[in-house]
Design a protein around this motif. Structure first.
Motif, PDB file in Angstrom:
ATOM      1  N   GLN A  85       5.924  21.733   2.144  1.00 59.64           N
ATOM      2  CA  GLN A  85       4.810  21.346   3.001  1.00 59.64           C
ATOM      3  C   GLN A  85       4.519  19.866   2.768  1.00 59.64           C
ATOM      4  OE1 GLN A  85       2.600  23.111   5.368  1.00 59.64           O
ATOM      5  NE2 GLN A  85       2.258  20.917   5.720  1.00 59.64           N
ATOM      6  N   LEU A  86       4.685  19.056   3.819  1.00 57.89           N
ATOM      7  CA  LEU A  86       4.371  17.636   3.749  1.00 57.89           C
ATOM      8  C   LEU A  86       3.215  17.315   4.693  1.00 57.89           C
ATOM      9  CD1 LEU A  86       7.911  15.931   3.809  1.00 57.89           C
ATOM     10  CD2 LEU A  86       6.603  16.752   1.834  1.00 57.89           C
ATOM     11  N   TRP A  87       2.342  16.416   4.250  1.00 54.45           N
ATOM     12  CA  TRP A  87       1.221  15.987   5.078  1.00 54.45           C
ATOM     13  C   TRP A  87       1.275  14.481   5.319  1.00 54.45           C
ATOM     14  CZ3 TRP A  87      -0.358  19.324   0.857  1.00 54.45           C
ATOM     15  CH2 TRP A  87      -0.747  20.608   1.258  1.00 54.45           C
ATOM     16  N   LEU A  88       0.828  14.085   6.494  1.00 53.58           N
ATOM     17  CA  LEU A  88       0.622  12.677   6.821  1.00 53.58           C
ATOM     18  C   LEU A  88      -0.820  12.324   6.479  1.00 53.58           C
ATOM     19  CD1 LEU A  88       1.646  10.065   8.233  1.00 53.58           C
ATOM     20  CD2 LEU A  88       0.873  11.084  10.398  1.00 53.58           C
ATOM     21  N   LEU A  89      -1.000  11.301   5.646  1.00 48.00           N
ATOM     22  CA  LEU A  89      -2.342  10.903   5.208  1.00 48.00           C
ATOM     23  C   LEU A  89      -2.728   9.492   5.623  1.00 48.00           C
ATOM     24  CD1 LEU A  89      -2.517  12.127   1.482  1.00 48.00           C
ATOM     25  CD2 LEU A  89      -3.337  13.321   3.509  1.00 48.00           C
ATOM     26  N   ASP A  90      -1.763   8.607   5.794  1.00 46.53           N
ATOM     27  CA  ASP A  90      -2.070   7.175   5.885  1.00 46.53           C
ATOM     28  C   ASP A  90      -1.911   6.622   7.290  1.00 46.53           C
ATOM     29  OD1 ASP A  90       0.712   7.425   5.961  1.00 46.53           O
ATOM     30  OD2 ASP A  90       1.058   5.563   4.866  1.00 46.53           O
ATOM     31  N   HIS A  91      -1.989   7.473   8.292  1.00 48.54           N
ATOM     32  CA  HIS A  91      -1.795   7.071   9.675  1.00 48.54           C
ATOM     33  C   HIS A  91      -3.092   6.514  10.273  1.00 48.54           C
ATOM     34  CE1 HIS A  91      -0.380   7.160  13.745  1.00 48.54           C
ATOM     35  NE2 HIS A  91      -1.170   8.146  14.113  1.00 48.54           N
ATOM     36  N   ALA A  92      -2.935   5.741  11.347  1.00 53.49           N
ATOM     37  CA  ALA A  92      -4.042   5.404  12.257  1.00 53.49           C
ATOM     38  C   ALA A  92      -5.034   4.386  11.715  1.00 53.49           C
ATOM     39  CB  ALA A  92      -4.787   6.676  12.673  1.00 53.49           C
ATOM     40  N   GLY A  93      -4.634   3.588  10.724  1.00 55.22           N
ATOM     41  CA  GLY A  93      -5.518   2.538  10.226  1.00 55.22           C
ATOM     42  C   GLY A  93      -6.420   2.949   9.095  1.00 55.22           C
ATOM     43  N   LEU A  94      -6.264   4.162   8.567  1.00 50.93           N
ATOM     44  CA  LEU A  94      -7.081   4.579   7.419  1.00 50.93           C
ATOM     45  C   LEU A  94      -6.870   3.605   6.260  1.00 50.93           C
ATOM     46  CD1 LEU A  94      -6.447   8.415   7.593  1.00 50.93           C
ATOM     47  CD2 LEU A  94      -8.702   7.335   7.717  1.00 50.93           C
ATOM     48  N   PRO A  95      -7.939   3.127   5.654  1.00 51.27           N
ATOM     49  CA  PRO A  95      -7.786   2.156   4.557  1.00 51.27           C
ATOM     50  C   PRO A  95      -7.174   2.808   3.327  1.00 51.27           C
ATOM     51  CG  PRO A  95     -10.091   2.779   4.818  1.00 51.27           C
ATOM     52  CD  PRO A  95      -9.349   3.389   5.979  1.00 51.27           C
ATOM     53  N   PHE A 138      -7.082  15.683   6.872  1.00 51.52           N
ATOM     54  CA  PHE A 138      -8.158  14.783   6.450  1.00 51.52           C
ATOM     55  C   PHE A 138      -9.302  15.639   5.961  1.00 51.52           C
ATOM     56  CE2 PHE A 138     -11.868  12.092   6.694  1.00 51.52           C
ATOM     57  CZ  PHE A 138     -11.393  10.892   6.191  1.00 51.52           C
ATOM     58  N   MET A 139      -9.814  15.331   4.759  1.00 49.76           N
ATOM     59  CA  MET A 139     -10.786  16.205   4.112  1.00 49.76           C
ATOM     60  C   MET A 139     -11.982  15.439   3.580  1.00 49.76           C
ATOM     61  SD  MET A 139      -8.083  18.397   1.830  1.00 49.76           S
ATOM     62  CE  MET A 139      -7.244  16.867   1.366  1.00 49.76           C
ATOM     63  N   ARG A 140     -13.125  16.093   3.654  1.00 52.85           N
ATOM     64  CA  ARG A 140     -14.313  15.726   2.906  1.00 52.85           C
ATOM     65  C   ARG A 140     -14.971  17.017   2.438  1.00 52.85           C
ATOM     66  NH1 ARG A 140     -13.146  11.010   1.059  1.00 52.85           N
ATOM     67  NH2 ARG A 140     -13.197   9.287   2.559  1.00 52.85           N
ATOM     68  N   LYS A 141     -15.872  16.901   1.481  1.00 53.20           N
ATOM     69  CA  LYS A 141     -16.517  18.089   0.927  1.00 53.20           C
ATOM     70  C   LYS A 141     -17.161  18.927   2.019  1.00 53.20           C
ATOM     71  CE  LYS A 141     -19.888  19.535  -2.585  1.00 53.20           C
ATOM     72  NZ  LYS A 141     -20.822  19.068  -3.651  1.00 53.20           N
ATOM     73  N   LYS A 195      -8.052   2.790   0.252  1.00 57.80           N
ATOM     74  CA  LYS A 195      -9.035   3.486  -0.588  1.00 57.80           C
ATOM     75  C   LYS A 195      -9.229   4.925  -0.110  1.00 57.80           C
ATOM     76  CE  LYS A 195     -13.901   3.216  -2.103  1.00 57.80           C
ATOM     77  NZ  LYS A 195     -14.361   4.467  -1.464  1.00 57.80           N
ATOM     78  N   THR A 196      -9.353   5.117   1.188  1.00 51.35           N
ATOM     79  CA  THR A 196      -9.548   6.454   1.742  1.00 51.35           C
ATOM     80  C   THR A 196      -8.326   7.322   1.523  1.00 51.35           C
ATOM     81  OG1 THR A 196     -11.055   5.580   3.421  1.00 51.35           O
ATOM     82  CG2 THR A 196     -10.072   7.735   3.850  1.00 51.35           C
ATOM     83  N   VAL A 197      -7.138   6.754   1.711  1.00 47.42           N
ATOM     84  CA  VAL A 197      -5.903   7.521   1.506  1.00 47.42           C
ATOM     85  C   VAL A 197      -5.790   7.986   0.055  1.00 47.42           C
ATOM     86  CG1 VAL A 197      -3.378   7.441   1.592  1.00 47.42           C
ATOM     87  CG2 VAL A 197      -4.720   6.323   3.391  1.00 47.42           C
ATOM     88  N   LEU A 198      -6.123   7.111  -0.878  1.00 44.33           N
ATOM     89  CA  LEU A 198      -6.071   7.488  -2.289  1.00 44.33           C
ATOM     90  C   LEU A 198      -7.094   8.571  -2.612  1.00 44.33           C
ATOM     91  CD1 LEU A 198      -5.533   4.001  -3.990  1.00 44.33           C
ATOM     92  CD2 LEU A 198      -3.811   5.664  -3.249  1.00 44.33           C
ATOM     93  N   GLU A 199      -8.250   8.518  -1.952  1.00 41.81           N
ATOM     94  CA  GLU A 199      -9.241   9.582  -2.119  1.00 41.81           C
ATOM     95  C   GLU A 199      -8.701  10.909  -1.605  1.00 41.81           C
ATOM     96  OE1 GLU A 199     -13.226   6.740  -1.612  1.00 41.81           O
ATOM     97  OE2 GLU A 199     -12.521   7.997   0.042  1.00 41.81           O
ATOM     98  N   ALA A 251       0.832  -1.202   0.000  1.00 41.96           N
ATOM     99  CA  ALA A 251       0.000   0.000   0.000  1.00 41.96           C
ATOM    100  C   ALA A 251       0.866   1.252   0.000  1.00 41.96           C
ATOM    101  CB  ALA A 251      -0.926  -0.004   1.212  1.00 41.96           C
ATOM    102  N   THR A 252       1.982   1.222   0.706  1.00 39.48           N
ATOM    103  CA  THR A 252       2.874   2.378   0.752  1.00 39.48           C
ATOM    104  C   THR A 252       3.402   2.714  -0.633  1.00 39.48           C
ATOM    105  OG1 THR A 252       3.520   1.818   3.023  1.00 39.48           O
ATOM    106  CG2 THR A 252       4.957   3.318   1.809  1.00 39.48           C
TER     107      THR A 252
END
Length: 382
Positions: free
Chosen positions: A303-313, A241-244, A315-319, A29-30
């Motif tokens: 600017q770097l962001w952490l997206l895939d931490h804490a068990g996020l699947p 972490f973002m949603r509309k 699919k969600t990370v790719l979104e 996944a990484t």
């Protein structure tokens, strides 16, 4: 300005499904995340370094980064921590020198001490020597990449006599180095002394602390004659972490935050968002808050962001990457570029460093002394 992501490589159970990825799943996944980051137009992918569960971030990040380099064309490959305290500087010089060639220069490093105390005895070191180790080991690494025959003696490793690290840096230019620290002014001082970059992780502490650390680094950068304070090379980390809809983002991220190895079991998500730069909300909110970082750290380069931490699947990370690439980063590029004065430099790249050095320089080490005899090949055969 460069935008990218970093991973700490945690293997964490998804609190919403109960699924725990295998190490194999997490590793694959990484790689998929790194490739997606390039696809959506990000500039940097960085990986941490860990030597113990629950992390699967590579103990030797060059393995992962070389694999990604072979499957990408443009993205800069970096570390989000290279443990300068417990890794041998000679090994760092050689491993990342080799990676630099494989990746055609798309490599830089972030030096750090890490936040896992037991790693020190695992490698025969004393955590009380953390700062001295960071200072001494980097002094040697810096020398190894810039001198072909190194004589050196320090406190924490055996001396070197006429040692040549190989392969030599690509085009005669060492990978650019960022020094990462959340709380240690000594590391900001070290970055300033060498004219290197300073990276503040920007996750756990309030913005006032980040402002203080970056300001100190900028002052010392100018003190050492590398340029004006506002020309110092600064990077920031963070998680997003973002949603509309912002409330949807908060509701979806909350169970992950509550049980995260890094965040969980402490302040509430709302308190953490209020007290630190954690960004959870709509794309527009993330844009506005990220632009706000400039108000207290000045113009910065990465600017770097952490997206895939804490068990996020996955699919969600790719979104999340799609949202960054389509809705957030294009706006931030435009806005930050419009605000940046002409005299403030861009983030260093291999190409810019080669140009600043006057062009590429080839190097060979075929006449290096024999490891056993200390003699050159010509002397051995005579």
């Amino acid at each position: 300005m460069q935008f990218g992501i970093f991973t700490v490589g945690d293997v964490t159970t998804d609190p919403t499904t109960g699924h725990t990825p295998t190490e194999h799943e997490r590793i694959k996944a990484t790689v998929a995340i790194a490739k997606k980051a390039e696809e959506v137009g990000l500039d940097v992918f960085a990986t941490g370094e860990h030597h113990n569960p629950p992390f699967v971030a590579p103990a030797n990040p060059t393995v992962l980064l070389a694999n990604i380099a072979a499957q990408t064309e443009r993205i800069v490959l970096s570390t989000s921590t290279t443990l300068i305290t417990t890794n041998d500087p000679v090994r760092i010089a050689e491993d990342y020198g080799y990676l630099q060639h494989l990746a055609e220069g798309r490599v830089d490093l972030m030096m750090g001490r890490g936040n896992t105390g037991p790693v020190y005895p695992w490698f025969g070191k004393d955590i009380r020597d953390g700062i001295p180790l960071a200072v001494e080991n980097y002094a040697l690494l810096h020398k190894l990449w810039r001198e072909e025959s190194v004589d050196w003696e320090g406190k924490h490793r055996t001396p070197l006599q006429g040692f040549t690290s190989s392969p030599r840096p690509l085009d005669g230019v060492a990978p650019f180095v960022w020094h990462g620290s959340i709380r240690s002014p000594e590391i900001a001082e070290q970055a300033a002394y060498y004219g290197d970059g300073y990276f503040h992780n920007h996750i756990f502490w309030p913005s006032s602390h980040a402002a203080k650390m970056v300001r100190f680094y900028r002052q010392r950068f100018e003190h050492y004659g590398h340029g004006t304070a506002d020309q110092a090379i600064v990077g920031l980390g963070g998680q997003v972490f973002m949603r509309k809809n912002s409330q949807d983002a908060i509701n979806e991220f909350r169970p992950y935050f509550d049980r995260a190895p890094v965040y969980g079991h402490g302040p509430s998500l709302e308190d953490f968002m209020q007290q630190t730069p954690l960004l959870v909300g709509s794309p527009q909110q993330v844009i506005e808050q990220t632009l706000g970082f400039r108000e207290y750290v000045g113009d910065y380069q990465r600017q770097l962001w952490l997206l895939d931490h804490a068990g996020l699947p996955l699919k969600t990370v790719l979104e999340q990457l799609d949202i960054l690439g389509e809705e957030v980063v294009p706006v931030l590029r435009k806005e930050f570029a419009a605000l940046k004065p002409a005299h403030v430099p861009d983030a260093p790249t291999h190409e810019s460093l080669v140009a600043a050095a006057g062009g590429p320089r080839e190097s060979t080490t075929v006449h290096a002394a024999d490891d056993v005899t200390g003699k050159s090949p010509e002397e051995v055969s005579a």
